[in-house]
Scaffold this motif. Sequence first.
Motif, PDB file in Angstrom:
ATOM      1  N   UNK A   1       1.097  -1.371  -0.054  1.00  0.00           N
ATOM      2  CA  UNK A   1       0.258   0.156   0.257  1.00  0.00           C
ATOM      3  C   UNK A   1       1.149   0.833  -0.331  1.00  0.00           C
ATOM      4  N   UNK A   2       1.912   1.379   0.572  1.00  0.00           N
ATOM      5  CA  UNK A   2       3.028   1.671   0.631  1.00  0.00           C
ATOM      6  C   UNK A   2       3.872   2.507  -0.454  1.00  0.00           C
ATOM      7  N   UNK A   3       4.027   1.519  -1.354  1.00  0.00           N
ATOM      8  CA  UNK A   3       5.337   1.064  -1.926  1.00  0.00           C
ATOM      9  C   UNK A   3       5.137   1.348  -3.792  1.00  0.00           C
ATOM     10  N   UNK A   4       5.455   2.563  -4.366  1.00  0.00           N
ATOM     11  CA  UNK A   4       5.559   2.588  -5.561  1.00  0.00           C
ATOM     12  C   UNK A   4       5.559   1.038  -6.361  1.00  0.00           C
ATOM     13  N   UNK A   5       5.486   1.048  -7.059  1.00  0.00           N
ATOM     14  CA  UNK A   5       5.308  -0.399  -8.016  1.00  0.00           C
ATOM     15  C   UNK A   5       6.357   0.458  -9.494  1.00  0.00           C
ATOM     16  N   UNK A   6       6.454  -0.981  -9.741  1.00  0.00           N
ATOM     17  CA  UNK A   6       7.643  -0.074 -10.849  1.00  0.00           C
ATOM     18  C   UNK A   6       6.286  -0.234 -11.865  1.00  0.00           C
ATOM     19  N   UNK A   7       7.311   0.636 -12.996  1.00  0.00           N
ATOM     20  CA  UNK A   7       6.384   0.629 -14.055  1.00  0.00           C
ATOM     21  C   UNK A   7       6.047   2.419 -14.957  1.00  0.00           C
ATOM     22  N   UNK A   8       5.496   2.871 -16.116  1.00  0.00           N
ATOM     23  CA  UNK A   8       5.331   4.269 -15.949  1.00  0.00           C
ATOM     24  C   UNK A   8       5.020   4.863 -15.213  1.00  0.00           C
ATOM     25  N   UNK A   9       4.647   6.658 -15.284  1.00  0.00           N
ATOM     26  CA  UNK A   9       3.692   7.328 -13.861  1.00  0.00           C
ATOM     27  C   UNK A   9       4.119   8.255 -15.441  1.00  0.00           C
ATOM     28  N   UNK A  10       3.342   9.867 -14.798  1.00  0.00           N
ATOM     29  CA  UNK A  10       3.100  11.033 -15.084  1.00  0.00           C
ATOM     30  C   UNK A  10       3.366  12.426 -15.187  1.00  0.00           C
ATOM     31  N   UNK A  11       3.439  12.530 -15.900  1.00  0.00           N
ATOM     32  CA  UNK A  11       4.050  14.016 -16.796  1.00  0.00           C
ATOM     33  C   UNK A  11       3.355  14.762 -17.397  1.00  0.00           C
ATOM     34  N   UNK A  12       3.573  15.835 -17.953  1.00  0.00           N
ATOM     35  CA  UNK A  12       2.327  16.936 -18.102  1.00  0.00           C
ATOM     36  C   UNK A  12       3.593  17.781 -19.350  1.00  0.00           C
ATOM     37  N   UNK A  13       3.684  17.343 -20.975  1.00  0.00           N
ATOM     38  CA  UNK A  13       4.285  18.384 -21.791  1.00  0.00           C
ATOM     39  C   UNK A  13       3.998  19.203 -21.792  1.00  0.00           C
ATOM     40  N   UNK A  14       4.838  20.103 -21.531  1.00  0.00           N
ATOM     41  CA  UNK A  14       3.974  22.095 -21.244  1.00  0.00           C
ATOM     42  C   UNK A  14       4.575  22.610 -22.129  1.00  0.00           C
ATOM     43  N   UNK A  15       5.607  22.377 -23.083  1.00  0.00           N
ATOM     44  CA  UNK A  15       5.403  23.647 -24.039  1.00  0.00           C
ATOM     45  C   UNK A  15       5.840  22.900 -25.410  1.00  0.00           C
ATOM     46  N   UNK A  16       6.485  23.521 -26.202  1.00  0.00           N
ATOM     47  CA  UNK A  16       6.940  22.675 -27.428  1.00  0.00           C
ATOM     48  C   UNK A  16       8.755  22.549 -27.628  1.00  0.00           C
ATOM     49  N   UNK A  17       8.843  23.048 -25.881  1.00  0.00           N
ATOM     50  CA  UNK A  17      11.018  23.408 -26.603  1.00  0.00           C
ATOM     51  C   UNK A  17      10.742  21.632 -25.397  1.00  0.00           C
ATOM     52  N   UNK A  18       9.626  21.387 -25.069  1.00  0.00           N
ATOM     53  CA  UNK A  18       9.674  20.117 -24.570  1.00  0.00           C
ATOM     54  C   UNK A  18      10.006  19.818 -22.850  1.00  0.00           C
ATOM     55  N   UNK A  19       9.781  20.926 -22.878  1.00  0.00           N
ATOM     56  CA  UNK A  19       9.998  20.835 -20.809  1.00  0.00           C
ATOM     57  C   UNK A  19       8.959  19.850 -20.632  1.00  0.00           C
ATOM     58  N   UNK A  20       8.446  19.048 -19.354  1.00  0.00           N
ATOM     59  CA  UNK A  20       8.246  18.303 -18.545  1.00  0.00           C
ATOM     60  C   UNK A  20       7.550  18.008 -17.224  1.00  0.00           C
ATOM     61  N   UNK A  21       6.577  18.812 -17.068  1.00  0.00           N
ATOM     62  CA  UNK A  21       6.497  18.624 -15.378  1.00  0.00           C
ATOM     63  C   UNK A  21       5.895  17.464 -15.208  1.00  0.00           C
ATOM     64  N   UNK A  22       6.741  16.865 -13.627  1.00  0.00           N
ATOM     65  CA  UNK A  22       6.243  15.709 -12.734  1.00  0.00           C
ATOM     66  C   UNK A  22       6.505  15.976 -11.311  1.00  0.00           C
ATOM     67  N   UNK A  23       5.596  14.602 -10.173  1.00  0.00           N
ATOM     68  CA  UNK A  23       5.977  14.688  -9.285  1.00  0.00           C
ATOM     69  C   UNK A  23       8.002  14.445  -9.049  1.00  0.00           C
ATOM     70  N   UNK A  24       8.302  15.436  -8.480  1.00  0.00           N
ATOM     71  CA  UNK A  24       9.702  15.006  -8.063  1.00  0.00           C
ATOM     72  C   UNK A  24       9.559  13.520  -7.189  1.00  0.00           C
ATOM     73  N   UNK A  25       9.015  13.327  -6.521  1.00  0.00           N
ATOM     74  CA  UNK A  25       8.655  11.954  -6.079  1.00  0.00           C
ATOM     75  C   UNK A  25       9.077  10.555  -7.037  1.00  0.00           C
ATOM     76  N   UNK A  26       8.830  11.197  -8.414  1.00  0.00           N
ATOM     77  CA  UNK A  26       8.827  10.143  -9.390  1.00  0.00           C
ATOM     78  C   UNK A  26      10.107   9.805 -10.203  1.00  0.00           C
ATOM     79  N   UNK A  27      11.007  10.986  -9.748  1.00  0.00           N
ATOM     80  CA  UNK A  27      11.918  10.886 -10.560  1.00  0.00           C
ATOM     81  C   UNK A  27      13.062  11.494  -9.297  1.00  0.00           C
TER      82      UNK A  27
END
Length: 290
Positions: free
Chosen positions: A18-44
């Motif tokens: 319940x408290x451990x993140x499983x392996x697998x893809x996570x989510x982010x947002x492509x915020x501009x056409x320069x290729x910047x992606x926002x995500x949770x710091x926990x993910x990286x």
Amino acid sequence: HKPSELLKQLGQEEAKAYFQRPSGPVTGILIDNAGHVLTSYYNVFGKITSLRVRAGGVEYEAAFLAHSERDDLALLKIKTEPDGLGLPKASPRWADKNALRAGRIVFALGRAPDPSHCTVTQGIISAVTRNGGRAAQTDADLNYGNSGGPLVDLDGRIVGIACFIGHNRPQWGVNSGVGFATTATTIKKILPQMIAGKDVKPPLLGVNWDQGGQGESPGPVIAQIVKNSAAERAGLLKGDIIVKFDDEEIETFPQLRKLVLSSNGGQKVRLRIIRQGQEKDVDVLLGVRD
């Protein structure tokens, strides 16, 4: 094993999952056409060996640019020049602060275990002004798959980014009915600094409040100036009364503290003080809290 011992062991394993993140893809947002992606710091956070971003069905190599730990946000940058690479056109619609009200219906978007599909969970904004006014609370089901993904309103505007899942308040776990999203207002405020490759640090003014001496004073009275602090460098003095923080009127120390915490380390703010009966504006470059 005895049945009771086996059940206890299974319960411990279930609680651990319940408290451990499983392996697998996570989510982010492509915020501009320069290729910047926002995500949770926990993910990286932690030791990074490589980062891959999937956008428009194509995978790209990415680099870690900057983060804001107190907002649980990280900014990535797709390494290869995006021109001609088939990146989807990024045009996120950010909600303004007026859209953030308790009771508003929102949807949390994220990646499913199969990264070619997404998940959607519905909820409401349960409360605002969490994390010093930098985050909102929602009852939409949040989990490790949609951490770092957008929380959108009925008009498709991004109200915030789902954050603080698992590592900041681990007793909440996932899908617990208590979830948080760093607000669009906060994100827009710190994005320029992060795009410049600079981490966002908590601010420090460096004053202590005279709790017993305010009386009929129109604002908090400074009882002490912290040595080598932003307040000392700006020339604030013991006995000064703070009545304004930028454009906000100040009557109490909790108000001042909230406004400081809603700012960023290294940000310039203007304080209006009363010193010996005379009003005076003082520019302060906020320090950085370790």
